[in-house]
Every structure is written in C-alpha cells, then in structure tokens.
Design a protein around this motif. Structure first.
Motif, short mmCIF file in Angstrom:
data_model
loop_
_atom_site.label_atom_id
_atom_site.label_comp_id
_atom_site.label_asym_id
_atom_site.label_seq_id
_atom_site.Cartn_x
_atom_site.Cartn_y
_atom_site.Cartn_z
N GLU A 154 56.25 -4.84 64.91
CA GLU A 154 55.18 -3.88 64.65
C GLU A 154 54.98 -2.92 65.82
O GLU A 154 54.66 -1.75 65.62
N LYS A 155 55.18 -3.40 67.03
CA LYS A 155 55.02 -2.53 68.19
C LYS A 155 56.05 -1.40 68.18
O LYS A 155 55.74 -0.26 68.54
N MET A 182 54.93 1.10 65.48
CA MET A 182 53.81 1.90 65.96
C MET A 182 54.30 3.00 66.90
O MET A 182 53.86 4.16 66.81
N LYS A 229 42.85 11.11 62.91
CA LYS A 229 41.55 10.45 62.80
C LYS A 229 40.90 10.67 61.44
O LYS A 229 40.28 9.76 60.88
N PRO A 261 44.70 6.63 57.98
CA PRO A 261 44.03 5.40 58.45
C PRO A 261 44.85 4.67 59.51
O PRO A 261 45.15 3.49 59.38
N LEU A 262 45.23 5.37 60.55
CA LEU A 262 46.08 4.77 61.57
C LEU A 262 45.23 4.28 62.74
O LEU A 262 44.24 4.89 63.12
N SER A 263 45.65 3.20 63.33
CA SER A 263 44.90 2.61 64.43
C SER A 263 45.05 3.43 65.70
O SER A 263 45.91 4.32 65.80
N ASP A 264 44.23 3.11 66.70
CA ASP A 264 44.30 3.81 67.98
C ASP A 264 45.64 3.63 68.65
O ASP A 264 46.04 4.47 69.47
N SER A 265 46.35 2.56 68.33
CA SER A 265 47.66 2.32 68.94
C SER A 265 48.69 3.35 68.50
O SER A 265 49.74 3.49 69.13
N ARG A 303 47.31 6.65 67.07
CA ARG A 303 46.61 7.93 67.26
C ARG A 303 46.55 8.35 68.72
O ARG A 303 46.84 9.51 69.05
N ASN A 321 48.07 6.82 52.08
CA ASN A 321 47.12 5.90 52.72
C ASN A 321 47.04 4.53 52.06
O ASN A 321 46.59 3.57 52.68
N GLN A 361 50.38 -0.40 52.53
CA GLN A 361 49.95 -1.39 53.50
C GLN A 361 51.04 -1.79 54.49
O GLN A 361 50.76 -2.06 55.66
#
Length: 260
Positions: free
Chosen positions: A3-4, A7, A52, A56-60, A62, A173, A176
């Motif tokens: 996943e890293k 991302m 943002k 719906p993406l996480s801060d990791s 964005r 979006n 999943q």
C-alpha cells in the motif's frame, strides 16, 4: 502491491493535476502570494484543493502531492525527487531565445521539429503542428496533429475539459481497492492529459502532462523504499539531480517487430 508503494505512485501521478486546474480557470482557496508561501507554486495549491474536495484520498497521498514544491516530510521529498528526475526529459529553450516568452499552449508534435540532419524548433513556426486538445479517442480526426488554435480558444477548451475531468474523477470515488483505483485514475489521466504540455514556459512544449505524470508515478514507486532511499538521499537527488551519478532506476525499451 504494498500500500505504501501504491500511495507513493498515486501522489506522483496526481502531483501536477493543479496545472490542469490552473489552465481550466479553477479558483483556488488561497490567493497567489499566500499559495506560493504555503505550497511553493500556485498549481501545487490547486492540486491540494482538488485532492481535498474531489477525491477521498488520505493525507498520505494529498500532502506529498501538494507539497512537492515545498517539501517537509520524507514523503514530500519523495515526490519532489521523482518530479525532478521525471522533468529531466524537458528540452530548454534554445540559446539566445528570450526565455520570458511563453511558448505555445498546445502540445507540439515532435514531427514539427525534426529535420533530416538537425533539430530546429525556433524557425518556421508557421509550419508547427499540435496535438488536438480533446479527450483521447481512437479516431484519426482526433489524434493527428493540426495547426494551432488561437489562445482564447485554447483556454475555453481547457475549461471544458477540466470540468469534464472533475466529473469523471468523482465517479471513481466508489472504488475501494487502491490498486484498482490507481489503474483507473491512470487511465482517466491519460484520456484527458495526453494532449496537454507538461510545461510550456521556458521549455519546449513537446512532453505531455500525462507522460510526465506517469513517469513521476513510476519513479515515486521506486523511491518509496525507505531502506534504499532515506530522506537525506531523496533531498540530495531533488536538489542536484542533474549532476548526480546515483543509480535510481533501469529504463527498459521494447519493440515488437512485425506489428503493423
């Protein structure tokens, strides 16, 4: 895939989506000076806004994508280094050319600048041809180079394409699985940005935003390995990649002969 890594690739792919937004006349959440102070570039702030509000993406994802001109964390430096390495494909303006002049707003076909025994992109600009600013479809009327359009028309097309891109991006979006989402976003990015120059100020506009972004994504995935690429190594690459002899990746080219 880890996943890293996914991302990092996604942050690399979307780091310059703000350029598309800027050309599409998107209004940002901050004014010019404030945006430059916080994000380094106005388009980077627009990248942050898009990620943002639309995805719906996480801060990791964005934060590294938005902070690639003003890095703070290792993830930020990772995207910056990948961006710098990817941008090495750009050709600077010829010597003697006034670099303050904004080059064409459309993607220049490389066949307009190749001659039998030399490359010359400064002369005979009336004969230049550009890829049409249209979503990618397999139709000869939409993929072959044509004469350039007036700037006013180009800006209107950018606005329309940006609105359409945002609508289609929101449709994704519901996905999943991160690997499926990355593949879908890559395809969407290709559909809309295949015909847009990655940069057209001070550089020859013959590299698409899609090609620059997918290369940045690939490099970001490689650089995501913290054991091989600690932050100090990433900072060194980002600050002086042109003179670095550090081996990062192996580029492989392939050809399937006989395919017509």
């Amino acid at each position: 895939m880890d996943e890293k890594v996914l991302m990092a690739a996604l942050a690399g792919l979307l780091h310059d989506v703000g350029k598309f937004a800027q050309r599409g006349a998107e209004r940002g959440s901050l004014e010019g000076k404030d945006a430059a102070q916080m994000y380094g570039r106005y388009h980077a702030m627009l990248t942050a806004d898009f990620l943002k509000t639309c995805l719906p993406l996480s801060d990791s994802v964005r934060l590294p994508a938005a902070n690639h001109h003003a890095p703070q964390s290792r993830a930020d430096w990772l995207v910056k280094a990948a961006d710098i390495l990817s941008a090495g494909e750009r050709a600077d303006a010829p010597k003697g050319e006034d670099t303050r002049i904004v080059q064409p707003l459309q993607l220049l076909s490389i066949f307009s600048i190749v001659e039998a025994d030399k490359v010359c992109w400064k002369d005979e600009k009336d004969s230049w041809r550009f890829l049409p600013l249209k979503p990618l479809v397999l139709d000869k009327g939409d993929i072959f180079p044509k004469a350039g359009l007036p700037d006013a028309d180009v800006w209107k097309i950018y606005e329309t394409m940006w609105l359409d891109f945002k609508k289609e991006a929101r449709v994704l979006n519901g996905i999943q699985e991160m690997d499926v989402y990355l593949e879908a976003m890559l395809a969407l990015f290709q559909r809309y940005t295949w015909c847009m120059p990655s940069a057209y100020y001070k550089t020859r506009p013959d590299i698409s935003l899609y090609d620059h972004s997918r290369m940045t994504a690939a490099l970001a995935a490689i650089l995501s390995d913290e054991s091989d690429f600690p932050q100090l190594r990433l900072e060194t690459l980002a600050k002086d990649s042109e003179h670095s002899e550090d081996e990062i990746a192996l580029l492989i080219g392939g050809d399937i002969s006989g395919v017509q």
